[in-house]
Design an enzyme around this catalytic site. Structure first.
Site, short mmCIF file in Angstrom:
data_model
loop_
_atom_site.label_atom_id
_atom_site.label_comp_id
_atom_site.label_asym_id
_atom_site.label_seq_id
_atom_site.Cartn_x
_atom_site.Cartn_y
_atom_site.Cartn_z
N ASP A 107 45.69 29.33 11.09
CA ASP A 107 44.49 30.09 11.47
C ASP A 107 43.46 29.89 10.37
OD1 ASP A 107 44.28 32.72 13.65
OD2 ASP A 107 42.66 32.34 12.23
N GLU A 144 50.85 29.63 29.28
CA GLU A 144 51.66 30.78 28.90
C GLU A 144 51.37 31.90 29.90
OE1 GLU A 144 54.11 31.05 26.67
OE2 GLU A 144 54.20 32.92 27.80
N LEU A 150 52.61 35.15 29.50
CA LEU A 150 53.00 36.46 28.96
C LEU A 150 51.94 37.52 29.24
CD1 LEU A 150 51.22 36.94 26.15
CD2 LEU A 150 52.91 35.38 25.23
N LYS A 180 47.94 27.79 35.97
CA LYS A 180 47.60 29.00 35.19
C LYS A 180 46.43 29.77 35.81
CE LYS A 180 47.21 31.99 32.03
NZ LYS A 180 48.13 33.01 31.65
N ASN A 192 46.68 33.57 37.79
CA ASN A 192 45.94 34.78 37.44
C ASN A 192 45.01 35.21 38.57
OD1 ASN A 192 47.20 35.17 35.05
ND2 ASN A 192 45.43 34.79 33.74
N GLY A 244 44.55 51.31 41.79
CA GLY A 244 44.10 52.07 40.62
C GLY A 244 42.61 52.00 40.44
N CYS A 261 42.14 38.76 30.12
CA CYS A 261 42.51 37.56 30.90
C CYS A 261 41.92 37.54 32.30
CB CYS A 261 44.02 37.44 30.97
SG CYS A 261 44.75 37.35 29.34
N LYS A 313 45.48 48.81 29.82
CA LYS A 313 46.69 49.09 30.61
C LYS A 313 47.69 49.76 29.67
CE LYS A 313 49.25 44.87 29.82
NZ LYS A 313 50.09 43.84 30.36
N ARG A 336 39.94 45.36 25.47
CA ARG A 336 38.97 44.38 25.98
C ARG A 336 38.85 44.50 27.50
NH1 ARG A 336 41.25 39.10 23.24
NH2 ARG A 336 43.15 40.30 23.42
C1 UGA Z 1 47.84 38.88 32.71
C2 UGA Z 1 48.95 38.23 33.56
O1 UGA Z 1 49.75 39.25 34.19
C3 UGA Z 1 49.86 37.35 32.70
O2 UGA Z 1 50.82 36.69 33.52
C4 UGA Z 1 48.98 36.31 31.99
O3 UGA Z 1 49.76 35.49 31.13
C5 UGA Z 1 47.93 37.01 31.17
O4 UGA Z 1 47.12 37.84 32.04
C6 UGA Z 1 47.08 35.94 30.52
O5 UGA Z 1 46.45 35.18 31.25
O6 UGA Z 1 47.16 35.77 29.30
P1 UGA Z 1 47.72 40.98 31.06
O7 UGA Z 1 46.25 40.74 31.02
O8 UGA Z 1 48.45 41.25 29.80
O9 UGA Z 1 48.47 39.73 31.77
O10 UGA Z 1 47.93 42.28 31.95
P2 UGA Z 1 48.54 42.63 33.38
O11 UGA Z 1 49.81 43.35 33.19
O12 UGA Z 1 48.54 41.48 34.27
O13 UGA Z 1 47.46 43.70 33.87
C7 UGA Z 1 46.09 43.30 34.07
C8 UGA Z 1 45.29 44.44 34.62
O14 UGA Z 1 45.64 44.68 35.98
C9 UGA Z 1 45.47 45.77 33.89
O15 UGA Z 1 44.20 46.39 33.76
C10 UGA Z 1 46.38 46.56 34.81
O16 UGA Z 1 46.22 47.94 34.69
C11 UGA Z 1 45.93 46.06 36.17
N1 UGA Z 1 46.95 46.16 37.24
C12 UGA Z 1 48.10 45.45 37.14
C13 UGA Z 1 46.71 46.96 38.34
O17 UGA Z 1 45.64 47.60 38.45
N2 UGA Z 1 47.66 47.02 39.34
C14 UGA Z 1 48.82 46.31 39.27
O18 UGA Z 1 49.64 46.41 40.22
C15 UGA Z 1 49.05 45.52 38.14
#
Ligand code: UGA
Length: 471
Positions: A30, A150, A152, A223, A227, A272, A279, A339, A346
């Site tokens: 980094d 990725e 995750l 990817k 998403n 929600g 992301c 979440k 962010r």
């Molecule tokens: C998301 C993807 O789930 C990952 O697979 C991906 O790797 C990542 O983006 C990325 O591109 O790096 P993340 O942003 O950590 O992961 O969060 P999520 O768990 O996907 O939630 C995203 C948003 O959707 C949150 O605000 C969450 O509250 C909302 N959400 C999620 C809902 O409103 N309803 C759901 O059923 C699920």
């Protein structure tokens, strides 16, 4: 194997720590000296389960931190690029960090190297990285460019990395694919999971995970398309929730009914206040821009984004229909994080809602188990940061639940009721059963379900849309 990971953000740091846990020797590079010093001191910059354990386990031995990119490239056979790809003002991914890293890598190539895109990038980035390296690489040196997206999630990043649904390797030569298979061999053949010190297996993990080899371009598309599809699922169910509200159906029952179709599946169908985070919002805009550039008008994505924004407006209308006027109202708000399980704010829909409510003249006391510090930087002194859920609720006109933290789903309801000035809960994440809330004396509003109350509620009055406000 000796690996380099460029960028120590969410993806880079987690990937570096996990590669070390798979037995590789890893240099995380980094250019932020402060961050490197903190990592070398043993500090963990992000709130992520199991990351402290992995850093503790491997720091200084299998996992090193450095600001010397060229030396890391010379020492490594595979270089993962996990630097930021923030959105430009037009919504495209800004690839200038990727380009500058590719240029720096190219000058240091002194034997066959594989440069792997780990950041989320638009299709064709691998072609560009290849071109940039070709322009600068010393003569006769061989290299390949691959894409290894990725998947995750924040909050469960380490277990997502080590117990993925799938590993995608986008490689355009057999030689490159073989080396990358080797990087993930202990996950794909299952030997990692037999180790007594392996990070514990989460529920629903399929082991060993399938390893899918594609072209680099297909991997890049996988990817973005993943998403976009997940965001579409969320907007779809949010739209269905709005219809449920209009007709008096229960979105939870609808979700159960559609989610049991194995072709649809029950996950990611939680209605929600809309999705947020670093992301989905960024990747949807970037994917839409990619499509536009390719001559395809991907209007489905416009609609996914529109429904997501509308969801926040609907929630504000719900608050207004519960409290009538908002100026001067005192609100307890749970969860500025985007979440549950993370301190990341962010593009947090909760922060955007708090800002709208402040503009409406509300007084807000907020609580989040992890995101206080970060939220404070954005919301300044306009919000009182409470010590606990109950402190946030104290003397409030209503409690708003904006984030799906597990601990918000198990509150002591009698205590909550005694803290609130009026027992009104407006739940943007459907964490409670409306009937149980009513039995506990609350007037309870949620998403896509009828409101409940100890006394029958008068019919809801949709407040008139104010001039200039979105309907
Ligand atoms: C998301 C993807 O789930 C990952 O697979 C991906 O790797 C990542 O983006 C990325 O591109 O790096 P993340 O942003 O950590 O992961 O969060 P999520 O768990 O996907 O939630 C995203 C948003 O959707 C949150 O605000 C969450 O509250 C909302 N959400 C999620 C809902 O409103 N309803 C759901 O059923 C699920």
């Amino acid at each position: 194997m000796q690996l380099a990971v460029v960028g120590s953000g969410y993806v880079g740091l987690v990937a570096g720590a996990c590669f070390a846990d798979l037995g590789h020797d890893v240099i995380v590079v980094d250019n932020d000296d402060k961050k490197l010093a903190a990592l070398n001191r043993g500090e963990v910059p992000i709130h992520e389960n199991f990351l402290p354990e992995l850093l503790e386990r491997h720091r200084g031995s299998k996992l090193k931190f450095s600001d010397d990119l060229e030396a890391a490239v010379r020492a490594s056979s595979v270089i993962f690029v996990a630097v930021g790809t923030p959105p430009t003002e037009h919504g495209e991914a800004d690839l200038s960090y990727v380009e500058s890293v590719a240029r720096s890598i190219s000058g240091a190539i002194d034997s066959y190297k594989i440069v792997v895109e780990k950041s989320t990038v638009p299709v064709y980035t691998s072609d560009w990285v290849r071109k940039i390296i070709l322009r600068n690489v010393p003569e006769h040196q061989e290299f390949d460019v691959a894409s290894n997206p990725e998947f995750l999630r924040e909050g469960t990043a380490v277990t997502d990395f080590l117990y993925p649904d799938r590993i995608v390797i986008g490689a355009d030569t057999e030689r490159c694919a073989a080396v990358l298979r080797e990087v993930y061999a202990s996950l794909a053949d299952g030997t990692y999971y037999l180790r007594p010190d392996a990070i514990p297996r989460p529920d629903q993990a399929q082991i060993p995970p399938p390893l899918i080899v594609t072209s680099a371009k297909s991997a890049e598309l996988i990817k973005h398309a993943s998403n976009a599809f997940l965001a579409m699922k969320i907007s779809f169910i949010n739209a269905v929730a709005s219809i449920c509200e209009s007709v008096g159906a229960n979105v939870q029952q609808v979700c159960q009914g559609i989610g049991t179709d194995s072709r649809i599946g029950p996950r990611f169908l939680n209605p929600g206040i809309g999705y947020g985070g670093s992301c989905f919002p960024k990747d949807l805009m970037a994917f839409r821009a990619v499509a536009r550039e390719c001559g395809y008008d991907f209007r489905l994505l416009d609609e996914v984004i529109r429904i997501n924004e509308e969801q926040r407006q609907r929630f504000i209308r719900k608050v207004r229909s519960a409290l009538w006027t908002l100026r001067g109202k005192k609100l307890g708000v749970l969860g500025p994080a985007f979440k549950g399980g993370t301190d990341d704010i962010r593009e947090s829909p909760a922060i955007l809602l708090i800002q709208s409510l402040l503009q409406e003249g509300c007084q807000i006391a907020a609580f989040d188990p992890a995101a206080h510090e970060r939220a404070q930087e954005v919301l300044n002194s306009n919000v009182r940061f409470a010590e606990s859920v109950y402190d946030a609720a104290r003397d409030a006109d209503a409690l708003l639940i904006l984030t799906e933290w597990e601990e918000f789903a198990t509150l002591n309801l009698p205590r909550l009721r005694s803290e609130l000035k009026y027992p009104i809960v407006i739940d943007g994440r459907n964490l409670y059963d409306p009937q149980i809330m009513a039995e506990n004396g609350f007037t309870y509003y949620s998403v896509g379900r009828a409101s409940s109350s100890p006394e029958p509620l008068p019919p809801a009055v949709e407040p008139k849309t104010r001039k200039g406000a979105r309907s």
